[in-house]
Design a protein around this motif. Sequence first.
Motif, PDB file in Angstrom:
ATOM      1  N   LEU A 131       0.954  -1.181   0.144  1.00  0.00           N
ATOM      2  CA  LEU A 131      -0.005  -0.071  -0.108  1.00  0.00           C
ATOM      3  C   LEU A 131       0.787   1.430   0.050  1.00  0.00           C
ATOM      4  CD1 LEU A 131      -2.699  -1.246   2.406  1.00  0.00           C
ATOM      5  CD2 LEU A 131      -2.751  -1.498  -0.056  1.00  0.00           C
ATOM      6  N   GLY A 132       1.984   1.222  -0.889  1.00  0.00           N
ATOM      7  CA  GLY A 132       2.576   2.209  -0.766  1.00  0.00           C
ATOM      8  C   GLY A 132       3.938   2.544   0.131  1.00  0.00           C
ATOM      9  N   GLU A 133       3.979   1.570   1.046  1.00  0.00           N
ATOM     10  CA  GLU A 133       5.127   1.651   2.066  1.00  0.00           C
ATOM     11  C   GLU A 133       6.221   1.479   1.443  1.00  0.00           C
ATOM     12  OE1 GLU A 133       5.199  -0.765   6.297  1.00  0.00           O
ATOM     13  OE2 GLU A 133       3.292   0.519   5.972  1.00  0.00           O
ATOM     14  N   VAL A 134       6.551   0.398   0.545  1.00  0.00           N
ATOM     15  CA  VAL A 134       8.007   0.061   0.318  1.00  0.00           C
ATOM     16  C   VAL A 134       7.969  -0.041  -1.330  1.00  0.00           C
ATOM     17  CG1 VAL A 134       9.375  -1.959   0.248  1.00  0.00           C
ATOM     18  CG2 VAL A 134       8.113  -1.523   2.364  1.00  0.00           C
ATOM     19  N   MET A 135       9.086   0.540  -1.997  1.00  0.00           N
ATOM     20  CA  MET A 135       9.536   0.486  -3.206  1.00  0.00           C
ATOM     21  C   MET A 135      10.778  -0.035  -3.494  1.00  0.00           C
ATOM     22  SD  MET A 135       8.686   0.806  -6.188  1.00  0.00           S
ATOM     23  CE  MET A 135       7.467   2.051  -7.256  1.00  0.00           C
ATOM     24  N   PRO A 136      10.898  -1.279  -3.372  1.00  0.00           N
ATOM     25  CA  PRO A 136      12.440  -1.947  -3.465  1.00  0.00           C
ATOM     26  C   PRO A 136      12.998  -1.673  -4.707  1.00  0.00           C
ATOM     27  CG  PRO A 136      10.808  -3.581  -3.925  1.00  0.00           C
ATOM     28  CD  PRO A 136      10.131  -2.304  -3.574  1.00  0.00           C
ATOM     29  N   SER A 137      14.329  -1.763  -4.535  1.00  0.00           N
ATOM     30  CA  SER A 137      15.052  -1.712  -5.879  1.00  0.00           C
ATOM     31  C   SER A 137      15.194  -2.852  -6.590  1.00  0.00           C
ATOM     32  CB  SER A 137      16.806  -1.441  -5.671  1.00  0.00           C
ATOM     33  OG  SER A 137      17.051  -2.505  -4.895  1.00  0.00           O
ATOM     34  N   ASN A 138      15.462  -2.784  -7.827  1.00  0.00           N
ATOM     35  CA  ASN A 138      15.293  -4.026  -8.771  1.00  0.00           C
ATOM     36  C   ASN A 138      16.366  -5.102  -8.407  1.00  0.00           C
ATOM     37  OD1 ASN A 138      13.290  -2.922 -10.444  1.00  0.00           O
ATOM     38  ND2 ASN A 138      14.811  -2.691 -12.273  1.00  0.00           N
ATOM     39  N   GLU A 139      17.629  -4.557  -7.646  1.00  0.00           N
ATOM     40  CA  GLU A 139      18.310  -5.595  -7.310  1.00  0.00           C
ATOM     41  C   GLU A 139      17.797  -6.301  -5.721  1.00  0.00           C
ATOM     42  OE1 GLU A 139      19.245  -2.181  -7.695  1.00  0.00           O
ATOM     43  OE2 GLU A 139      20.163  -2.348  -9.547  1.00  0.00           O
ATOM     44  N   LYS A 140      17.142  -5.692  -4.941  1.00  0.00           N
ATOM     45  CA  LYS A 140      16.621  -6.109  -3.777  1.00  0.00           C
ATOM     46  C   LYS A 140      15.508  -7.256  -4.253  1.00  0.00           C
ATOM     47  CE  LYS A 140      15.936  -6.812   0.498  1.00  0.00           C
ATOM     48  NZ  LYS A 140      16.847  -7.558   1.273  1.00  0.00           N
ATOM     49  N   VAL A 141      14.593  -6.895  -5.144  1.00  0.00           N
ATOM     50  CA  VAL A 141      13.686  -7.875  -5.668  1.00  0.00           C
ATOM     51  C   VAL A 141      14.219  -9.082  -6.300  1.00  0.00           C
ATOM     52  CG1 VAL A 141      12.071  -8.166  -7.615  1.00  0.00           C
ATOM     53  CG2 VAL A 141      11.975  -6.265  -6.146  1.00  0.00           C
ATOM     54  N   GLU A 142      15.496  -8.967  -7.239  1.00  0.00           N
ATOM     55  CA  GLU A 142      16.187 -10.035  -7.649  1.00  0.00           C
ATOM     56  C   GLU A 142      16.752 -10.799  -6.552  1.00  0.00           C
ATOM     57  OE1 GLU A 142      18.952  -8.922 -10.667  1.00  0.00           O
ATOM     58  OE2 GLU A 142      17.530  -7.464 -11.493  1.00  0.00           O
ATOM     59  N   SER A 143      17.195 -10.437  -5.641  1.00  0.00           N
ATOM     60  CA  SER A 143      17.840 -11.270  -4.453  1.00  0.00           C
ATOM     61  C   SER A 143      16.586 -11.897  -3.846  1.00  0.00           C
ATOM     62  CB  SER A 143      18.506 -10.135  -3.541  1.00  0.00           C
ATOM     63  OG  SER A 143      18.891 -10.861  -2.314  1.00  0.00           O
ATOM     64  N   LEU A 144      15.491 -11.329  -3.442  1.00  0.00           N
ATOM     65  CA  LEU A 144      14.517 -12.022  -2.611  1.00  0.00           C
ATOM     66  C   LEU A 144      13.767 -13.253  -3.751  1.00  0.00           C
ATOM     67  CD1 LEU A 144      12.683  -8.666  -1.312  1.00  0.00           C
ATOM     68  CD2 LEU A 144      13.989 -10.301   0.075  1.00  0.00           C
ATOM     69  N   VAL A 145      13.591 -12.625  -4.703  1.00  0.00           N
ATOM     70  CA  VAL A 145      13.111 -13.782  -5.624  1.00  0.00           C
ATOM     71  C   VAL A 145      13.870 -14.876  -5.847  1.00  0.00           C
ATOM     72  CG1 VAL A 145      12.267 -13.982  -8.149  1.00  0.00           C
ATOM     73  CG2 VAL A 145      11.319 -12.190  -6.915  1.00  0.00           C
ATOM     74  N   GLN A 146      15.196 -14.603  -6.276  1.00  0.00           N
ATOM     75  CA  GLN A 146      16.219 -15.712  -6.422  1.00  0.00           C
ATOM     76  C   GLN A 146      16.310 -16.745  -5.127  1.00  0.00           C
ATOM     77  OE1 GLN A 146      17.460 -16.220  -9.654  1.00  0.00           O
ATOM     78  NE2 GLN A 146      17.692 -18.299  -8.623  1.00  0.00           N
ATOM     79  N   SER A 147      16.065 -16.076  -4.025  1.00  0.00           N
ATOM     80  CA  SER A 147      16.204 -16.806  -2.696  1.00  0.00           C
ATOM     81  C   SER A 147      14.937 -17.862  -2.837  1.00  0.00           C
ATOM     82  CB  SER A 147      16.166 -15.922  -1.746  1.00  0.00           C
ATOM     83  OG  SER A 147      16.215 -16.488  -0.346  1.00  0.00           O
ATOM     84  N   ILE A 148      14.054 -17.521  -3.136  1.00  0.00           N
ATOM     85  CA  ILE A 148      12.646 -18.166  -3.124  1.00  0.00           C
ATOM     86  C   ILE A 148      12.734 -19.399  -4.243  1.00  0.00           C
ATOM     87  CG2 ILE A 148      10.274 -18.316  -3.465  1.00  0.00           C
ATOM     88  CD1 ILE A 148      10.051 -15.426  -2.353  1.00  0.00           C
ATOM     89  N   LEU A 149      13.265 -19.045  -5.494  1.00  0.00           N
ATOM     90  CA  LEU A 149      13.283 -19.738  -6.650  1.00  0.00           C
ATOM     91  C   LEU A 149      14.439 -20.953  -6.204  1.00  0.00           C
ATOM     92  CD1 LEU A 149      13.030 -17.486  -9.560  1.00  0.00           C
ATOM     93  CD2 LEU A 149      11.323 -18.689  -8.640  1.00  0.00           C
ATOM     94  N   ASP A 150      15.307 -20.482  -5.605  1.00  0.00           N
ATOM     95  CA  ASP A 150      16.580 -21.488  -5.228  1.00  0.00           C
ATOM     96  C   ASP A 150      16.270 -22.489  -4.425  1.00  0.00           C
ATOM     97  OD1 ASP A 150      18.482 -19.979  -6.975  1.00  0.00           O
ATOM     98  OD2 ASP A 150      19.402 -19.068  -5.405  1.00  0.00           O
ATOM     99  N   LYS A 151      14.946 -22.168  -3.700  1.00  0.00           N
ATOM    100  CA  LYS A 151      14.370 -23.304  -2.747  1.00  0.00           C
ATOM    101  C   LYS A 151      13.162 -23.927  -3.319  1.00  0.00           C
ATOM    102  CE  LYS A 151      15.957 -20.315   1.108  1.00  0.00           C
ATOM    103  NZ  LYS A 151      15.496 -19.530   2.256  1.00  0.00           N
ATOM    104  N   GLY A 152      13.128 -23.923  -4.429  1.00  0.00           N
ATOM    105  CA  GLY A 152      12.063 -24.598  -5.183  1.00  0.00           C
ATOM    106  C   GLY A 152      10.435 -23.817  -5.441  1.00  0.00           C
ATOM    107  N   GLY A 153      10.814 -22.488  -5.326  1.00  0.00           N
ATOM    108  CA  GLY A 153       9.690 -21.593  -5.613  1.00  0.00           C
ATOM    109  C   GLY A 153       9.426 -21.501  -7.059  1.00  0.00           C
TER     110      GLY A 153
END
Length: 146
Positions: free
Chosen positions: A27-49
């Motif tokens: 709801l407009g509280e957080v606007m992460p950088s592309n680098e932060k998103v990539e890091s978060l997503v990659q961590s989930i994908l690496d664990k089978g996400g």
Amino acid sequence: MNIRKADHSDLNAIVSLSPQAIYDGTLGEVMPSNEKVESLVQSILDKGGFYFIAEEKGEILGWVLAGTTKDQFTEEPIGFIYELYIRQPYRGKGHSKRLMNAAIEHFQEDGFTEVRLSAKAENPAVRMYENMGFTTRTVSMSLSIK
């Protein structure tokens, strides 16, 4: 509209839109950088996400990012919805529910007995989650002490 598991070629488009997805979801509280998103997503994908995407004529309308985690007390494996996002022009057409159902069916087929998610309390999606049968399990609270 078609729902399918995302493949490697879809990831760049999804990750490029994910900062907006997180901004909207918080709801407009957080606007992460592309680098932060990539890091978060990659961590989930690496664990089978994985992602399920809704697409039409080759265009991504939205997605659900799903994976697994364990209950913090029982260590039982559970399905987890990390992110659900529908791009602005495609909202209000039932795509969210279809994506959620695809993820839930996937977890059922894999033998999971529970699916969890987290959402901002004020997020309008909470009503849809409740209508799908999700119930409040825990309450996370915050106190600003600035």
